[in-house]
Design an enzyme around this catalytic site. Structure first.
Site, mmCIF file in Angstrom:
data_model
loop_
_atom_site.group_PDB
_atom_site.id
_atom_site.type_symbol
_atom_site.label_atom_id
_atom_site.label_comp_id
_atom_site.label_asym_id
_atom_site.label_seq_id
_atom_site.Cartn_x
_atom_site.Cartn_y
_atom_site.Cartn_z
ATOM 1 N N ILE A 1 26.034 45.255 -13.760
ATOM 2 C CA ILE A 1 26.677 46.120 -14.751
ATOM 3 C C ILE A 1 25.863 46.192 -16.051
ATOM 4 O O ILE A 1 26.029 47.139 -16.825
ATOM 5 C CB ILE A 1 28.117 45.611 -15.024
ATOM 6 C CG1 ILE A 1 28.990 46.727 -15.553
ATOM 7 C CG2 ILE A 1 28.121 44.384 -15.920
ATOM 8 C CD1 ILE A 1 30.473 46.385 -15.565
ATOM 9 N N HIS B 1 25.109 34.015 -6.668
ATOM 10 C CA HIS B 1 24.506 35.356 -6.618
ATOM 11 C C HIS B 1 23.019 35.227 -6.874
ATOM 12 O O HIS B 1 22.579 34.467 -7.728
ATOM 13 C CB HIS B 1 25.142 36.306 -7.638
ATOM 14 C CG HIS B 1 25.285 35.733 -9.010
ATOM 15 N ND1 HIS B 1 26.267 34.825 -9.345
ATOM 16 C CD2 HIS B 1 24.565 35.940 -10.142
ATOM 17 C CE1 HIS B 1 26.145 34.490 -10.612
ATOM 18 N NE2 HIS B 1 25.115 35.131 -11.120
#
Ligand code: 5GP
Ligand code: ZN
Length: 114
Positions: free
Chosen positions: A31, A100
């Site tokens: 994002i 991640h």
């Protein structure tokens, strides 16, 4: 895990710009991208960090690295070069505690990182 942002993205409860999804992994655009290509590659199962994932499911850890490489190919950054980063612990900058791998590329990347 009920209060995990990335589990919510896996479940589809929070929208994301998803570039790959299968039973084991999801990859989506960060994002707040730090490079022209900045994609997060995560397992669908919850593990706090890469070390915990590797201990619990080494094949899944390897699969995520292979997937990051294939996304680098499809994003057109395999030849120019890319970086796969996983932050572990808050002192290293980890802010989401669902493992991640950051896949970064599309510009010159400095070494050492900050
Ligand atoms: P970390 O700081 O844990 O290594 O990386 C977490 C990453 O998740 C950051 O790069 C941050 O920009 C990204 N991120 C945080 N919230 C969201 C979100 O809701 N959607 C997406 N796509 N990325 C997010
Ligand atoms: Zn999670």
């Amino acid at each position: 895990m009920s209060d995990c942002l990335f589990c919510a993205i896996v479940a589809g409860d929070i929208p994301a710009d998803i570039v790959h999804r299968d039973d084991d992994a999801v990859a989506f655009r960060d994002i707040d991208p730090q490079a022209p290509v900045h994609i997060l590659v995560i397992p669908t199962s919850h593990h706090a960090n890469a070390t915990e994932l590797a201990a619990a499911d080494p094949a899944a850890a390897g699969g995520l690295l292979a997937l990051a490489g294939s996304i680098a190919e499809s994003e057109g950054i395999a030849d120019s070069g890319y970086r796969i980063v996983t932050n572990t612990g808050e002192g290293a900058g980890q802010s989401v505690h669902h493992v991640h791998f950051h896949l970064l590329g599309g510009r010159d990347l400095q070494w050492p990182p900050g």
